[in-house]
Design a protein around this motif. Structure first.
Motif, mmCIF file in Angstrom:
data_model
loop_
_atom_site.group_PDB
_atom_site.id
_atom_site.type_symbol
_atom_site.label_atom_id
_atom_site.label_comp_id
_atom_site.label_asym_id
_atom_site.label_seq_id
_atom_site.Cartn_x
_atom_site.Cartn_y
_atom_site.Cartn_z
ATOM 1 N N TYR A 258 -8.533 -1.252 7.032
ATOM 2 C CA TYR A 258 -7.367 -1.678 6.254
ATOM 3 C C TYR A 258 -7.672 -2.996 5.542
ATOM 4 O O TYR A 258 -7.532 -3.108 4.326
ATOM 5 C CB TYR A 258 -6.141 -1.830 7.171
ATOM 6 C CG TYR A 258 -4.968 -2.476 6.482
ATOM 7 C CD1 TYR A 258 -4.051 -1.723 5.769
ATOM 8 C CD2 TYR A 258 -4.801 -3.861 6.506
ATOM 9 C CE1 TYR A 258 -2.986 -2.321 5.111
ATOM 10 C CE2 TYR A 258 -3.750 -4.467 5.852
ATOM 11 C CZ TYR A 258 -2.850 -3.694 5.160
ATOM 12 O OH TYR A 258 -1.811 -4.288 4.495
ATOM 13 N N TYR A 259 -8.080 -4.012 6.310
ATOM 14 C CA TYR A 259 -8.309 -5.330 5.724
ATOM 15 C C TYR A 259 -9.460 -5.330 4.710
ATOM 16 O O TYR A 259 -9.363 -5.981 3.669
ATOM 17 C CB TYR A 259 -8.559 -6.379 6.803
ATOM 18 C CG TYR A 259 -7.285 -6.883 7.421
ATOM 19 C CD1 TYR A 259 -6.332 -7.550 6.652
ATOM 20 C CD2 TYR A 259 -7.017 -6.699 8.764
ATOM 21 C CE1 TYR A 259 -5.158 -8.014 7.215
ATOM 22 C CE2 TYR A 259 -5.850 -7.166 9.340
ATOM 23 C CZ TYR A 259 -4.923 -7.823 8.555
ATOM 24 O OH TYR A 259 -3.761 -8.280 9.105
ATOM 25 N N ARG A 260 -10.541 -4.630 5.010
ATOM 26 C CA ARG A 260 -11.657 -4.562 4.046
ATOM 27 C C ARG A 260 -11.214 -3.936 2.734
ATOM 28 O O ARG A 260 -11.529 -4.434 1.650
ATOM 29 C CB ARG A 260 -12.830 -3.761 4.634
ATOM 30 C CG ARG A 260 -13.786 -4.574 5.456
ATOM 31 C CD ARG A 260 -15.052 -3.785 5.813
ATOM 32 N NE ARG A 260 -14.800 -2.454 6.319
ATOM 33 C CZ ARG A 260 -14.428 -2.163 7.565
ATOM 34 N NH1 ARG A 260 -14.261 -3.133 8.439
ATOM 35 N NH2 ARG A 260 -14.241 -0.933 7.947
ATOM 36 N N THR A 261 -10.481 -2.842 2.827
ATOM 37 C CA THR A 261 -10.042 -2.136 1.621
ATOM 38 C C THR A 261 -9.092 -2.983 0.799
ATOM 39 O O THR A 261 -9.231 -3.082 -0.428
ATOM 40 C CB THR A 261 -9.398 -0.789 1.995
ATOM 41 O OG1 THR A 261 -10.324 -0.031 2.778
ATOM 42 C CG2 THR A 261 -9.017 0.008 0.762
ATOM 43 N N THR B 199 0.849 -1.173 0.000
ATOM 44 C CA THR B 199 0.000 0.000 0.000
ATOM 45 C C THR B 199 0.894 1.235 0.000
ATOM 46 O O THR B 199 2.061 1.175 0.371
ATOM 47 C CB THR B 199 -0.919 0.028 1.229
ATOM 48 O OG1 THR B 199 -0.126 -0.030 2.409
ATOM 49 C CG2 THR B 199 -1.897 -1.135 1.225
ATOM 50 N N LYS B 200 0.336 2.337 -0.423
ATOM 51 C CA LYS B 200 1.052 3.611 -0.426
ATOM 52 C C LYS B 200 0.082 4.692 0.039
ATOM 53 O O LYS B 200 -1.109 4.472 0.106
ATOM 54 C CB LYS B 200 1.541 3.939 -1.844
ATOM 55 C CG LYS B 200 2.578 2.986 -2.366
ATOM 56 C CD LYS B 200 3.037 3.391 -3.749
ATOM 57 C CE LYS B 200 4.158 2.508 -4.199
ATOM 58 N NZ LYS B 200 3.802 1.533 -5.156
ATOM 59 N N ALA C 217 -9.912 -4.637 -2.919
ATOM 60 C CA ALA C 217 -9.037 -4.341 -4.045
ATOM 61 C C ALA C 217 -8.549 -5.630 -4.700
ATOM 62 O O ALA C 217 -8.505 -5.746 -5.936
ATOM 63 C CB ALA C 217 -7.857 -3.483 -3.596
ATOM 64 N N ILE C 218 -8.183 -6.609 -3.880
ATOM 65 C CA ILE C 218 -7.722 -7.883 -4.429
ATOM 66 C C ILE C 218 -8.847 -8.595 -5.155
ATOM 67 O O ILE C 218 -8.657 -9.097 -6.272
ATOM 68 C CB ILE C 218 -7.111 -8.758 -3.318
ATOM 69 C CG1 ILE C 218 -5.787 -8.158 -2.862
ATOM 70 C CG2 ILE C 218 -6.933 -10.197 -3.777
ATOM 71 C CD1 ILE C 218 -5.187 -8.822 -1.637
ATOM 72 N N LYS C 219 -10.022 -8.647 -4.560
ATOM 73 C CA LYS C 219 -11.162 -9.291 -5.220
ATOM 74 C C LYS C 219 -11.485 -8.624 -6.546
ATOM 75 O O LYS C 219 -11.786 -9.295 -7.530
ATOM 76 C CB LYS C 219 -12.378 -9.289 -4.305
ATOM 77 C CG LYS C 219 -12.283 -10.313 -3.189
ATOM 78 C CD LYS C 219 -13.494 -10.275 -2.305
ATOM 79 C CE LYS C 219 -13.311 -11.217 -1.139
ATOM 80 N NZ LYS C 219 -14.446 -11.200 -0.244
ATOM 81 N N ALA C 220 -11.423 -7.313 -6.579
ATOM 82 C CA ALA C 220 -11.713 -6.584 -7.815
ATOM 83 C C ALA C 220 -10.681 -6.888 -8.902
ATOM 84 O O ALA C 220 -11.018 -7.034 -10.079
ATOM 85 C CB ALA C 220 -11.783 -5.082 -7.549
ATOM 86 N N ALA C 221 -9.427 -7.007 -8.505
ATOM 87 C CA ALA C 221 -8.352 -7.215 -9.482
ATOM 88 C C ALA C 221 -8.200 -8.683 -9.874
ATOM 89 O O ALA C 221 -7.895 -8.996 -11.019
ATOM 90 C CB ALA C 221 -7.025 -6.702 -8.920
ATOM 91 N N ALA C 222 -8.390 -9.565 -8.905
ATOM 92 C CA ALA C 222 -8.158 -10.983 -9.172
ATOM 93 C C ALA C 222 -9.415 -11.638 -9.715
ATOM 94 O O ALA C 222 -9.419 -12.694 -10.233
ATOM 95 C CB ALA C 222 -7.697 -11.680 -7.890
ATOM 96 N N LYS D 22 -7.359 4.199 -3.537
ATOM 97 C CA LYS D 22 -6.939 4.376 -4.932
ATOM 98 C C LYS D 22 -5.614 3.668 -5.193
ATOM 99 O O LYS D 22 -5.478 2.920 -6.168
ATOM 100 C CB LYS D 22 -6.807 5.870 -5.241
ATOM 101 C CG LYS D 22 -6.281 6.194 -6.619
ATOM 102 C CD LYS D 22 -6.083 7.716 -6.758
ATOM 103 C CE LYS D 22 -5.459 8.106 -8.049
ATOM 104 N NZ LYS D 22 -4.066 7.698 -8.199
ATOM 105 N N ASN D 23 -4.644 3.866 -4.317
ATOM 106 C CA ASN D 23 -3.325 3.275 -4.503
ATOM 107 C C ASN D 23 -3.348 1.754 -4.416
ATOM 108 O O ASN D 23 -2.676 1.082 -5.195
ATOM 109 C CB ASN D 23 -2.332 3.843 -3.486
ATOM 110 C CG ASN D 23 -2.001 5.291 -3.761
ATOM 111 O OD1 ASN D 23 -2.151 5.774 -4.871
ATOM 112 N ND2 ASN D 23 -1.561 5.997 -2.740
ATOM 113 N N ILE D 24 -4.115 1.193 -3.470
ATOM 114 C CA ILE D 24 -4.128 -0.260 -3.349
ATOM 115 C C ILE D 24 -4.874 -0.887 -4.524
ATOM 116 O O ILE D 24 -4.499 -1.960 -5.010
ATOM 117 C CB ILE D 24 -4.678 -0.739 -1.982
ATOM 118 C CG1 ILE D 24 -4.385 -2.226 -1.762
ATOM 119 C CG2 ILE D 24 -6.149 -0.473 -1.833
ATOM 120 C CD1 ILE D 24 -2.935 -2.596 -1.729
#
Length: 171
Positions: free
Chosen positions: A159-162, A25-26, A166-171, A50-52
């Protein structure tokens, strides 16, 4: 039975052994945070999400369809604090503009309603919610422990939800 995290890409892309990939993350940090490897990113700041999402999408492009990639690590060796009050402490020591402190304020206002009720519970003397936000000193931990834990859970949960979204959306 896998290629170690942080191995070189030319090694894990030989397509012989399962591996994991890593990204981080950033964005804005929680100003009061501390730790061996750096300050904790503020999961309530708009740039965090946005960054994650961008980092997860980039990793999905690199390794998302590779059958040898068995998973992704996010934020290697974060400092979570020494106990389940740590984020509460860090956030309350932060300036009023800190998004995590603003989220904590909403949570405390929902619980207590008035600054007088918070002051009674914590043994503090904030003149207003604005004065509470401007303060960077910590309340008596014995009196505020439940709320510090709740703020800690609020921050860690966000933190964990975000990250998971993000991972679910990308993967």
């Amino acid at each position: 039975n896998t290629i170690a995290n942080w191995s070189q890409a030319d090694v894990y892309r030989l397509d012989r052994t399962p591996y994991t990939a890593t990204f981080s993350t950033k964005g804005r940090v929680i100003e009061g945070s501390e730790g061996w490897w750096g300050k904790f990113r503020d999961p309530f700041s708009p740039e965090f999400e946005k960054n994650i999402r961008e980092a997860a999408a980039a990793e999905a492009t690199r390794t998302g369809t590779d059958p040898w990639c068995i998973g992704w690590f996010v934020d290697n060796e974060l400092s979570w604090g020494r106990d389940d009050l740590a984020h509460g402490r860090w956030i309350l020591k932060s300036p009023a503009a800190q998004p995590a402190k603003q989220a904590a304020l909403k949570s405390l206002q929902a619980k207590y309603g008035t600054i007088a009720a918070l002051n009674a519970a914590w043994g503090t003397a904030h003149a207003s919610w604005e004065a509470f936000m401007a303060a960077t000193t910590l309340p008596d931990e014995k009196k505020a422990a439940e709320d510090l834990k709740a703020i800690h859970r609020l921050s860690v949960g966000k933190y964990y939800r975000t990250v998971a979204e993000a991972i679910k959306a990308a993967a």
